[in-house]
Design a protein around this motif. Structure first.
Motif, mmCIF file in Angstrom:
data_model
loop_
_atom_site.group_PDB
_atom_site.id
_atom_site.type_symbol
_atom_site.label_atom_id
_atom_site.label_comp_id
_atom_site.label_asym_id
_atom_site.label_seq_id
_atom_site.Cartn_x
_atom_site.Cartn_y
_atom_site.Cartn_z
ATOM 1 N N TYR A 1 4.016 7.648 24.978
ATOM 2 C CA TYR A 1 3.424 7.783 26.156
ATOM 3 C C TYR A 1 3.397 6.143 26.525
ATOM 4 O O TYR A 1 3.703 5.194 25.950
ATOM 5 N N PRO A 2 3.137 5.912 27.936
ATOM 6 C CA PRO A 2 3.172 4.807 28.515
ATOM 7 C C PRO A 2 2.174 3.813 27.996
ATOM 8 O O PRO A 2 1.174 4.244 28.106
ATOM 9 N N MET A 3 2.764 2.491 27.349
ATOM 10 C CA MET A 3 1.800 1.343 27.026
ATOM 11 C C MET A 3 2.211 0.341 27.885
ATOM 12 O O MET A 3 3.044 0.104 28.237
ATOM 13 N N VAL A 4 1.044 -0.382 28.306
ATOM 14 C CA VAL A 4 1.030 -1.635 28.789
ATOM 15 C C VAL A 4 0.374 -2.582 28.011
ATOM 16 O O VAL A 4 -0.768 -2.475 27.429
ATOM 17 N N GLY A 5 1.459 -3.679 27.481
ATOM 18 C CA GLY A 5 0.826 -4.387 26.283
ATOM 19 C C GLY A 5 0.884 -3.670 25.022
ATOM 20 O O GLY A 5 1.817 -3.021 24.633
ATOM 21 N N GLU A 6 -0.440 -3.709 24.385
ATOM 22 C CA GLU A 6 -0.604 -2.731 23.260
ATOM 23 C C GLU A 6 -1.287 -1.808 23.220
ATOM 24 O O GLU A 6 -1.757 -1.179 22.310
ATOM 25 N N ASP A 7 -1.877 -1.322 24.540
ATOM 26 C CA ASP A 7 -2.428 -0.087 24.524
ATOM 27 C C ASP A 7 -1.973 0.767 25.532
ATOM 28 O O ASP A 7 -1.223 0.698 26.554
#
Length: 458
Positions: A61-67
């Motif tokens: 799933y798409p993560m931005v940074g670590e989340d």
């Protein structure tokens, strides 16, 4: 004249291509959890003459940074959905000629588990199944959810995939003789023991010693698809794949990738022209060009920078909105934290500039990808205009067909089937379908359900 093949690219979820359109009145995709939605879709595709329904899939799933990206959750961008392999037997009961291609990542389980699953699907569909081989997507998310300390490096994933496919093919092609299955009630003989052979495999990444319990199916080996146009991906496709799904960017770039894959196949002793190479295609088609352009405008109006950035971060690990919009992607590569370059490499390389062309800025990348996402080519117009554009793309790229990437599903596939396919058929571009054909026979346009003897996996 080259015959063309068409599939429809789908997900067992809300949205194709990392763009946002499921909330539009013309789309029924929010009903993805209802089997009737897919039964209706499959019937539409079969009636229109599409070759197959293609399902992308993965655990990421798409993560931005670590989340996990908040935008991905809010808009359903590559987030939310089910296992598409489990809907295939349902759809097979409502169709007779339509093929089904299901994505499965190598490295998720042992090859014997995948081999048994695809043998089951091939049997239940009467030989209408294909396996889209990928080494994964959103690998940073996948590594975390599987409890891995770090994601496997890009090139190593392809090395592992080569062994994975080879071992799976051993189970399909070498474990049962053609006449091993007897199934004779009078004698009580199920199978001949001497016709069942042990598979022994010792690789760097995978090992096996034992017997494959699934009897041979119509195709034995599913039709092997491959998606990925990085250098490693193209080399892998040239050796293993029968049908290759390449990233459709510009006609010139796609033509270069197509030529490279065919040349690499020749180097492997294969007939490069026999590979069926396809790209994604987003089509806005209606009775008139004006109506088609209105549909395109309505779709484009739904897209935003944050949607683009979310998808790109999920695919490449790069958060475009965190970068200087006036600089190029080289600002990331100069300060690489180890994640960048290990996934989505083709979607990074395309924006680095080459052959004398300057690299686009981050702002230009956002504008370029808006409404495009991971989609391929885009064509708009009446049925006649779209057919003309498709033929022009074929001439420019040497592609063998396209995977339609619906914006408004299943409306787009139905409109394409009604307005475009009859024109292409009249022009002699659509092969005549033989009754009872397996997916391999349909794709190769040749008799014989089995993987060809010239393939190294046989």
């Amino acid at each position: 004249m080259k015959k063309l093949h068409f599939g429809v690219f789908e997900v067992f979820s809300t949205q194709v291509g990392g763009t946002f359109s499921w909330a539009h009145p013309l789309s029924d995709q929010i009903n993805f959890a209802d089997p009737q939605h897919w039964i209706r879709t499959a019937k539409i595709l079969e009636k229109a003459g599409f070759d197959f329904l293609f399902f992308a899939d993965g655990y990421g799933y798409p993560m931005v940074g670590e989340d996990l990206s908040e935008v991905a959750v809010r808009h359903g961008i590559n987030f939310g959905g089910y296992d598409p392999s489990l809907i295939i037997p349902v759809l097979a009961q409502h169709t007779s000629t339509l093929g089904f291609v299901v994505t499965a990542s190598t490295g998720m389980d042992h090859p014997v588990q995948l081999a048994r699953r695809y043998s089951t699907l091939d049997q239940l569909t009467g030989g209408r199944i294909g396996w889209n081989v990928v080494t994964g997507a959103s690998q940073n998310a996948v590594a975390k959810v599987l409890g891995q300390s770090q994601m496997t490096a890009h090139d190593k994933r392809y090395d592992m995939a080569a062994e994975y496919v080879e071992l799976a093919a051993h189970f399909w092609e070498k474990s049962w003789d053609d006449d091993a299955l007897v199934a004779d009630k009078e004698t009580g003989v199920f199978a001949r023991r001497e016709g069942i052979h042990q598979v022994t495999y010792e690789g760097e990444h995978y090992r096996s010693e034992g017997y494959f319990t699934a009897p041979p199916t119509p195709q034995r080996t599913p039709v092997i698809f491959q998606a990925g146009t990085s250098p490693k991906g193209r080399a892998f496709a040239a050796k293993h794949a029968e049908c290759v799904f390449v990233q459709g960017t510009t006609p010139a770039h796609t033509a270069s990738n197509v030529a490279d894959i065919r040349a690499k196949a020749e180097e492997q002793g294969r007939d490069g022209s026999a590979l069926k190479i396809m790209a994604g295609l987003t089509v806005f088609v209606a009775e008139t060009e004006e109506k088609a352009r209105q549909l395109q405008a309505e779709f484009d109006a739904m897209q935003t920078d944050e949607i683009v950035a979310t998808l790109y971060a999920g695919n490449t690990g790069i958060d475009l909105l965190a970068l200087d919009p006036e600089k190029t992607l080289h600002q990331v590569l100069e300060n690489n934290d180890g994640v960048v370059g290990q996934m989505g490499t083709s979607n990074i390389e395309r924006f680095l500039g080459k052959n004398g062309a300057p690299a686009p800025t981050v702002r230009e990348i956002l504008d370029d990808l808006k409404g495009k996402g991971t989609r391929g080519f885009r064509v708009t117009g009446s049925g006649e205009q779209v057919a003309d554009q498709i033929e022009a793309l074929i001439e420019e790229t040497d592609l063998d067909g396209f995977l339609l990437e619906p914006v408004f599903a299943p409306r787009d596939a139905e409109a394409f089937g009604q307005l475009v396919m009859p024109i292409l058929r009249e022009r002699g571009r659509i092969p005549e379908l033989a009754g009872g054909s397996t997916l391999r026979e349909r794709i190769t346009e040749k008799p014989g359900a089995r993987l060809g003897q010239g393939h190294h996996l046989v």
